[in-house]
Design a protein around this motif. Structure first.
Motif, PDB file in Angstrom:
ATOM      1  N   ILE A   1       0.831  -1.206   0.000  1.00 24.76           N
ATOM      2  CA  ILE A   1       0.000   0.000   0.000  1.00 24.76           C
ATOM      3  C   ILE A   1       0.864   1.254   0.000  1.00 24.76           C
ATOM      4  O   ILE A   1       0.505   2.257  -0.637  1.00 24.76           O
ATOM      5  CB  ILE A   1      -0.989  -0.055   1.174  1.00 24.76           C
ATOM      6  CG1 ILE A   1      -1.996  -1.174   0.892  1.00 24.76           C
ATOM      7  CG2 ILE A   1      -1.728   1.246   1.350  1.00 24.76           C
ATOM      8  CD1 ILE A   1      -3.016  -1.382   1.922  1.00 24.76           C
TER       9      ILE A   1
ATOM     10  N   LEU B   1       1.647   1.785  -3.546  1.00 25.10           N
ATOM     11  CA  LEU B   1       0.516   2.366  -4.279  1.00 25.10           C
ATOM     12  C   LEU B   1       0.347   3.845  -3.935  1.00 25.10           C
ATOM     13  O   LEU B   1      -0.024   4.653  -4.799  1.00 25.10           O
ATOM     14  CB  LEU B   1      -0.768   1.593  -3.964  1.00 25.10           C
ATOM     15  CG  LEU B   1      -0.821   0.153  -4.473  1.00 25.10           C
ATOM     16  CD1 LEU B   1      -2.141  -0.477  -4.128  1.00 25.10           C
ATOM     17  CD2 LEU B   1      -0.580   0.098  -5.968  1.00 25.10           C
TER      18      LEU B   1
ATOM     19  N   GLU C   1       0.264   6.876  -6.498  1.00 25.76           N
ATOM     20  CA  GLU C   1      -0.914   7.735  -6.577  1.00 25.76           C
ATOM     21  C   GLU C   1      -0.554   9.210  -6.366  1.00 25.76           C
ATOM     22  O   GLU C   1      -1.069  10.073  -7.063  1.00 25.76           O
ATOM     23  CB  GLU C   1      -1.933   7.283  -5.518  1.00 25.76           C
ATOM     24  CG  GLU C   1      -3.206   8.086  -5.460  1.00 25.76           C
ATOM     25  CD  GLU C   1      -4.091   7.845  -6.659  1.00 25.76           C
ATOM     26  OE1 GLU C   1      -4.083   6.728  -7.166  1.00 25.76           O
ATOM     27  OE2 GLU C   1      -4.773   8.804  -7.071  1.00 25.76           O
TER      28      GLU C   1
ATOM     29  N   ILE D   1      -6.969  12.701  -3.228  1.00 25.10           N
ATOM     30  CA  ILE D   1      -7.942  12.184  -2.262  1.00 25.10           C
ATOM     31  C   ILE D   1      -7.802  10.673  -2.133  1.00 25.10           C
ATOM     32  O   ILE D   1      -7.839  10.110  -1.044  1.00 25.10           O
ATOM     33  CB  ILE D   1      -9.366  12.562  -2.725  1.00 25.10           C
ATOM     34  CG1 ILE D   1      -9.599  14.060  -2.514  1.00 25.10           C
ATOM     35  CG2 ILE D   1     -10.414  11.768  -1.980  1.00 25.10           C
ATOM     36  CD1 ILE D   1      -9.817  14.463  -1.094  1.00 25.10           C
ATOM     37  N   ASP D   2      -7.568   9.992  -3.266  1.00 19.94           N
ATOM     38  CA  ASP D   2      -7.433   8.538  -3.211  1.00 19.94           C
ATOM     39  C   ASP D   2      -6.182   8.124  -2.439  1.00 19.94           C
ATOM     40  O   ASP D   2      -6.183   7.115  -1.741  1.00 19.94           O
ATOM     41  CB  ASP D   2      -7.402   7.969  -4.628  1.00 19.94           C
ATOM     42  CG  ASP D   2      -8.729   8.162  -5.330  1.00 19.94           C
ATOM     43  OD1 ASP D   2      -9.735   8.265  -4.621  1.00 19.94           O
ATOM     44  OD2 ASP D   2      -8.741   8.230  -6.573  1.00 19.94           O
TER      45      ASP D   2
ATOM     46  N   GLY E   1      -5.017   9.765   0.105  1.00 16.53           N
ATOM     47  CA  GLY E   1      -5.424   9.898   1.508  1.00 16.53           C
ATOM     48  C   GLY E   1      -6.229   8.703   1.970  1.00 16.53           C
ATOM     49  O   GLY E   1      -6.037   8.195   3.085  1.00 16.53           O
ATOM     50  N   LYS E   2      -7.121   8.212   1.093  1.00 16.57           N
ATOM     51  CA  LYS E   2      -7.911   7.026   1.461  1.00 16.57           C
ATOM     52  C   LYS E   2      -7.021   5.816   1.620  1.00 16.57           C
ATOM     53  O   LYS E   2      -7.241   4.970   2.494  1.00 16.57           O
ATOM     54  CB  LYS E   2      -8.977   6.767   0.401  1.00 16.57           C
ATOM     55  CG  LYS E   2     -10.158   7.704   0.500  1.00 16.57           C
ATOM     56  CD  LYS E   2     -11.173   7.382  -0.572  1.00 16.57           C
ATOM     57  CE  LYS E   2     -12.242   8.444  -0.626  1.00 16.57           C
ATOM     58  NZ  LYS E   2     -13.147   8.234  -1.741  1.00 16.57           N
ATOM     59  N   LEU E   3      -5.976   5.717   0.756  1.00 10.76           N
ATOM     60  CA  LEU E   3      -5.049   4.587   0.897  1.00 10.76           C
ATOM     61  C   LEU E   3      -4.314   4.656   2.230  1.00 10.76           C
ATOM     62  O   LEU E   3      -4.086   3.639   2.878  1.00 10.76           O
ATOM     63  CB  LEU E   3      -4.048   4.594  -0.260  1.00 10.76           C
ATOM     64  CG  LEU E   3      -4.530   3.978  -1.562  1.00 10.76           C
ATOM     65  CD1 LEU E   3      -3.530   4.241  -2.665  1.00 10.76           C
ATOM     66  CD2 LEU E   3      -4.719   2.493  -1.412  1.00 10.76           C
TER      67      LEU E   3
ATOM     68  N   LEU F   1      -5.552   5.903   4.909  1.00  7.77           N
ATOM     69  CA  LEU F   1      -6.563   5.465   5.879  1.00  7.77           C
ATOM     70  C   LEU F   1      -6.623   3.938   5.951  1.00  7.77           C
ATOM     71  O   LEU F   1      -6.667   3.356   7.033  1.00  7.77           O
ATOM     72  CB  LEU F   1      -7.917   6.029   5.461  1.00  7.77           C
ATOM     73  CG  LEU F   1      -8.896   6.368   6.560  1.00  7.77           C
ATOM     74  CD1 LEU F   1      -8.336   7.458   7.425  1.00  7.77           C
ATOM     75  CD2 LEU F   1     -10.210   6.792   5.974  1.00  7.77           C
ATOM     76  N   VAL F   2      -6.615   3.288   4.766  1.00  8.55           N
ATOM     77  CA  VAL F   2      -6.611   1.821   4.733  1.00  8.55           C
ATOM     78  C   VAL F   2      -5.385   1.283   5.447  1.00  8.55           C
ATOM     79  O   VAL F   2      -5.451   0.336   6.246  1.00  8.55           O
ATOM     80  CB  VAL F   2      -6.656   1.314   3.272  1.00  8.55           C
ATOM     81  CG1 VAL F   2      -6.473  -0.188   3.212  1.00  8.55           C
ATOM     82  CG2 VAL F   2      -7.963   1.692   2.621  1.00  8.55           C
TER      83      VAL F   2
END
Lengths: 109, 93, 186
Positions: free
Chosen positions: A52, A55, A59, A63-64, A66-68, A70-71
């Motif tokens: 991750i 990734l 990226e 925003i994506d 930031g979501k990664l 979070l994951v």
């Protein structure tokens, strides 16, 4: 054209998949339940972390991305807790860890 | 780069199939649970990679989050169920 | 019923609002207003949950965390995760499978229960050890090789967790013993 972020992504994802493979081998090779939990909790956490992070580098700051992140944080928190919950449930249900190696040592010594 | 993610996803799928042996073989119910847990955690990474293969990471990352949270809650619930006193688990030593 | 500090509520609000912006991706006025309303509903529903006392002596610890030390702690934890992954890989890839499992029992002395939670998670992520059970102040830890619980026995890892909350250190681990047979597990 391959640039520097792609190189980092390829290195990190490959390393992560290697550690995920180690976790899979661990569930097959190790002899008892508690040792198998070691393999899944540590190797899988490190492997997923590396994939991750790779990734996220690919990226960039979106925003994506930031979501990664979070994951990633969720995995770092949830994976040890899940392993601990399973081990605790096994102990409460009466599954004992093996102590064979100590007994062998006592016989030799 | 797309082909790299595709190969990575294919190899990861092969890796995910390995703990299924532990799920089928046993010997105790907790070994099966460790197998399913390992499969669930690796699937999170696989969904992320699939999102990059289809170039729809914005959609797939939400699926990943929901999957991760549901898997975690499910694994905790099963652990809680088996650690209660009313459930008797038999081990064939 | 325990008291909730206003700082705790503000931290919850800011974190949930950040989560809303991350999930929606829109920063205009309408979406922000919807976010504020959603966060307020969530806080109102969870208010009684936050006020409920789950165990004896539970307090709001947000004042006690030393935020300046948190990045150092996470850096240390990250290094430990990498070391433990390589450690497990080394064991699994050697053909003889050199494991020697043992179970360790010890008592800890911490100012609040959150320390125990953080220590339990840290033990699971450090090389070769896995938290199996926590009963009161007593930890039961499963180790995959005999030298992997040296970090706990020498008090190094528990002190890292203690540094998150207080500056003056004291010995944390006591009654450390290695179990030899199944009967001692109880």
């Amino acid at each position: 054209m391959i640039d520097i972020t792609s190189v980092f992504t390829i290195i990190l994802v490959t390393a992560g998949i290697f550690f995920l493979l180690i976790g899979s081998i661990g569930t097959i090779r190790l002899p008892d339940f508690y040792s198998r939990t070691h393999a899944t909790s540590k190797s899988d956490t490190l492997g997923m972390m590396l994939v991750i992070i790779g990734l996220i580098i690919y990226e960039g700051f979106t925003i994506d991305g930031g979501k990664l992140i979070l994951v990633l944080l969720f995995i770092l928190l949830a994976n040890p807790i899940g392993a601990h919950a399973l081990a605790r449930a096994a102990l409460h249900a009466g599954l004992k860890p093996t102590f064979e190696d100590h007994k062998k040592e006592d016989k030799e010594g | 780069m797309d082909s790299f993610f595709l190969y990575a996803a294919v190899i990861l799928t092969a890796i995910i199939a390995v703990p299924a042996y532990r799920v089928v073989k046993g010997p105790t119910v907790f070994d099966r649970l460790v197998g399913t847990n390992a499969i669930a955690t690796k699937t999170i990474v696989l969904i992320c990679l699939i999102g990059y293969i289809f170039d729809r990471i914005g959609m797939f990352i939400d699926i990943t989050l929901a999957y991760a949270i549901l898997g975690f809650v499910g694994s905790l619930t099963i652990a809680k169920y088996f650690s209660s006193d009313k459930v008797n688990v038999r081990f064939d030593d | 019923m325990k008291s909730i500090s206003s700082q705790s509520l503000i931290v919850s609000f800011v974190v949930l609002m950040g989560f809303w912006y991350l999930m929606s991706g829109y920063f205009d006025f309408t979406h922000s207003l919807m976010g504020v309303i959603s966060v307020c509903i969530v806080l109102a529903i969870n208010y009684r949950l936050k006020k409920h006392t789950y165990f004896e002596g539970e307090t709001d610890v947000i004042y006690d965390i030393r935020f300046s030390y948190v990045p150092f702690y996470f850096g240390w934890l990250l290094v430990q995760i990498v070391i433990s992954g390589i450690h497990v890989a080394k064991i699994l890839l050697s053909p003889s499978l050199p494991i020697q499992t043992s179970v360790v029992k010890f008592k800890v002395n911490y100012p609040n229960p959150h320390c125990k939670m953080i220590l339990g998670n840290s033990i699971t992520l450090t090389p070769g050890t896995l938290t199996v059970d926590i009963q009161g102040d007593e930890f039961i830890v499963h180790a995959i090789s005999p030298n992997s619980f040296e970090g706990i026995a020498s008090d190094e890892m528990p002190r890292q967790v203690l540094k998150l909350f207080t500056k003056d250190l004291h010995p944390v681990v006591s009654d450390f013993k290695v179990l030899q047979s199944k009967e001692e597990l109880g």
